[in-house]
Motif scaffolding. Structure first.
Motif, PDB file in Angstrom:
ATOM      1  N   ALA A   1       8.032  -4.725  -0.276  1.00  0.00           N
ATOM      2  CA  ALA A   1       8.743  -5.524  -1.268  1.00  0.00           C
ATOM      3  C   ALA A   1       7.772  -6.279  -2.174  1.00  0.00           C
ATOM      4  N   MET A   2       6.695  -6.810  -1.595  1.00  0.00           N
ATOM      5  CA  MET A   2       5.713  -7.530  -2.403  1.00  0.00           C
ATOM      6  C   MET A   2       5.036  -6.595  -3.401  1.00  0.00           C
ATOM      7  N   CYS A   3       4.697  -5.392  -2.956  1.00  0.00           N
ATOM      8  CA  CYS A   3       4.054  -4.432  -3.866  1.00  0.00           C
ATOM      9  C   CYS A   3       5.011  -4.017  -4.987  1.00  0.00           C
TER      10      CYS A   3
ATOM     11  N   ARG B   1      -5.766  -2.319 -13.234  1.00  0.00           N
ATOM     12  CA  ARG B   1      -6.759  -2.454 -12.163  1.00  0.00           C
ATOM     13  C   ARG B   1      -6.432  -3.621 -11.225  1.00  0.00           C
ATOM     14  N   SER B   2      -6.132  -4.778 -11.794  1.00  0.00           N
ATOM     15  CA  SER B   2      -5.847  -5.949 -10.950  1.00  0.00           C
ATOM     16  C   SER B   2      -4.564  -5.755 -10.157  1.00  0.00           C
ATOM     17  N   ARG B   3      -3.602  -5.038 -10.731  1.00  0.00           N
ATOM     18  CA  ARG B   3      -2.347  -4.771 -10.024  1.00  0.00           C
ATOM     19  C   ARG B   3      -2.614  -3.963  -8.749  1.00  0.00           C
ATOM     20  N   GLU B   4      -3.463  -2.950  -8.839  1.00  0.00           N
ATOM     21  CA  GLU B   4      -3.788  -2.143  -7.656  1.00  0.00           C
ATOM     22  C   GLU B   4      -4.591  -2.946  -6.642  1.00  0.00           C
ATOM     23  N   ASP B   5      -5.485  -3.780  -7.109  1.00  0.00           N
ATOM     24  CA  ASP B   5      -6.267  -4.633  -6.208  1.00  0.00           C
ATOM     25  C   ASP B   5      -5.351  -5.587  -5.453  1.00  0.00           C
TER      26      ASP B   5
ATOM     27  N   VAL C   1      -2.433  -7.141  -0.298  1.00  0.00           N
ATOM     28  CA  VAL C   1      -1.171  -7.339   0.414  1.00  0.00           C
ATOM     29  C   VAL C   1      -1.076  -6.393   1.597  1.00  0.00           C
ATOM     30  N   ALA C   2      -1.418  -5.137   1.377  1.00  0.00           N
ATOM     31  CA  ALA C   2      -1.315  -4.130   2.438  1.00  0.00           C
ATOM     32  C   ALA C   2      -2.227  -4.430   3.622  1.00  0.00           C
ATOM     33  N   GLY C   3      -3.301  -5.169   3.398  1.00  0.00           N
ATOM     34  CA  GLY C   3      -4.252  -5.432   4.470  1.00  0.00           C
ATOM     35  C   GLY C   3      -3.933  -6.623   5.340  1.00  0.00           C
TER      36      GLY C   3
ATOM     37  N   THR D   1      12.408  -7.190  -6.666  1.00  0.00           N
ATOM     38  CA  THR D   1      12.213  -6.617  -8.004  1.00  0.00           C
ATOM     39  C   THR D   1      13.201  -7.206  -9.005  1.00  0.00           C
ATOM     40  N   HIS D   2      14.449  -7.399  -8.575  1.00  0.00           N
ATOM     41  CA  HIS D   2      15.432  -8.033  -9.462  1.00  0.00           C
ATOM     42  C   HIS D   2      15.008  -9.457  -9.787  1.00  0.00           C
TER      43      HIS D   2
END
Length: 466
Positions: A57-59, A96-100, A105-107, A207-208
């Motif tokens: 959800a955060m991603c 780039r910053s969005r993927e970082d 978050v995933a870690g 997302t909403h």
């Protein structure tokens, strides 16, 4: 009208309802910078599938952010750590910053306890790093547990320090949190609280929520109240679309400013209540009790009026004991407030095992919801109701904790149908007004009452009201 100007002879309170509407801008939206802080609960109770769903959800929320948005992410347990950006402050969102941000978050791993106030305090520090005063500041958090690693007093102190600094929406995951804590946070920070009992629903909700937050173009709104010296402000409450007590006040140039937060295109309604000594009011004389103006914070950081002023007018009637019918709109607002209190009392009683009290509060809440035609809250109440041995409604003994938490957190949501309320508008005359009682010249040509003594200005003309 929502509140008649006529007051009973011995009345000590005057009330008014005020509706503020935000409209979508015609054509391209103004370029207003937005700062977003996402707060994720990584306490030990978030282990396994809960944290996995929350990360997803955060991603998804990060993916909804426009390029150029300022972003920070706080991971919280009994402490608060800024996991993005690693350099401190807030980062500008781009590919780039969005993927970082999503990698960080995933870690995250689940460990430790829960201290929500620490998370909010760290978010305040991040927002403080934003140099542009006209930036919209918005935070979003979720938690699956109770605020166990700080006292209610510590949380209250932090909420006071965050008030009017940013807006915050909160979500309760699963069934182990408590509705009172979420409502306390969102009422103080002008947000909404929701129960997300099914964790898989969090992605759609986030997302909403983020899309709606990016539609906000005014950083802060304030209700300006310039009171006649014979009146004191008792309270200001938001009455729709959610109920909230707004106790924070600021005094600027002799005018009380009540922070309203900010929101996308919708209407919100407020109840203003004034106290006074009836013996100070001249019988059968129209008097301006307060002048009301909406103020906005503009992109350059200045706070200026964004509506025409309006007058809250009262008149003390001469006959002691003579009943004056209360405004039906204000009566409805009071009944809606009572309904919310009964719903919270029902949920609280069930959660602590006091089923007799829960049954009584359920019957009261159901009766109020039926009389108000509040189908949304009535549906929640009927979902946990059954018929008892005495033939009266009672709480189902197998009602889940998640159902009761939803009743508690949704208790503040009022019906979307607006009631008639006084509008913020006055008629312009273009001529200065001089008070016939004290010879004071009004500061505005649209003034209808003397700012010094409250006497009506003009010769018997119609009086503008809210």
């Amino acid at each position: 009208m929502d509140s008649p100007s006529d007051l009973p002879y011995d009345e000590r309170r005057a009330d008014a309802l005020i509706t503020v509407t935000a409209h979508s801008a015609a054509g391209p939206s103004p370029q207003v910078r937005s700062a977003q802080v996402l707060i994720m609960d990584r306490s030990l109770s978030m282990s396994r599938h809960k944290l996995d769903e929350a990360k997803r959800a955060m991603c998804a929320a990060i993916d909804t952010l426009r390029d150029g948005t300022l972003l920070g992410i706080v991971a919280g347990n009994h402490q608060a750590e800024v996991i993005f950006p690693p350099t401190g402050g807030l980062a500008v969102v781009d590919a780039r910053s969005r993927e970082d941000a999503k990698l960080r978050v995933a870690g995250q791993l689940a460990e430790g306890g829960t201290a929500i106030g620490q998370w909010l305090d760290r978010a305040r520090d991040l927002f403080a790093s934003v140099e542009s005063p006209g930036t919209v500041r918005h935070a979003m958090l979720y938690t699956d547990g109770k605020d166990e690693h700080e006292t209610p007093e510590q949380l209250a102190e932090i909420l006071a320090s965050c008030a009017d600094r940013y807006i915050c929406h909160a979500r309760g995951l699963g069934e182990d949190w408590h509705h009172d804590e979420l409502l306390r946070i969102t009422q103080a920070l002008h947000g909404t609280a929701e129960a997300v009992v099914t964790i898989a629903d969090l992605t759609e909700d986030f997302t909403h929520l983020m899309r709606e937050a990016q539609r906000i173009v005014v950083p802060r709104l304030y209700l300006g109240l310039r009171l006649n010296s014979r009146f004191q402000l008792a309270f200001v409450r938001q009455t729709r679309p959610t109920e909230a007590d707004l106790t924070l006040r600021q005094l600027l140039d002799g005018e009380t400013h009540v922070p309203l937060g900010s929101w996308p295109a919708e209407s919100r309604q407020y109840q203003v209540s004034l106290r006074f000594d009836p013996d100070t009011l001249t019988v059968d004389e129209l008097m301006r009790a307060a002048r009301v103006t909406l103020h906005a914070e503009f992109p350059d950081g200045t706070r200026r009026p964004c509506s025409e002023s309006a007058a809250m007018v009262v008149r003390r009637r001469a006959t002691p004991g003579f009943g004056i019918v209360r405004s039906p709109d204000l009566t409805r607002v009071e009944n809606e407030r009572e309904l919310g209190m009964a719903m919270r009392a029902c949920a609280d009683a069930q959660l602590r095992g006091d089923l007799d009290r829960a049954d009584r509060e359920l019957r009261l809440a159901t009766s109020l919801a039926e009389s108000l035609g509040d189908t949304a809250r009535l549906r929640l109440l009927r979902a946990v109701a059954t018929t008892g041995p005495d033939g009266r409604p009672r709480l189902r003994r197998d009602a889940s904790r998640g159902q009761m938490l939803r009743i508690g957190v949704d208790s503040t949501k009022t019906v979307s149908r607006p009631v008639e309320s006084r509008e913020l508008s006055v008629r312009h005359t273009g001529l200065p007004r001089v008070c016939p009682r004290c010879d004071t010249t009004a500061t505005s040509p649209t003034a209808k009452f003397c700012e010094e003594c409250g006497h009506p200005l003009g010769a018997g003309g119609p009086v503008d009201a809210l």
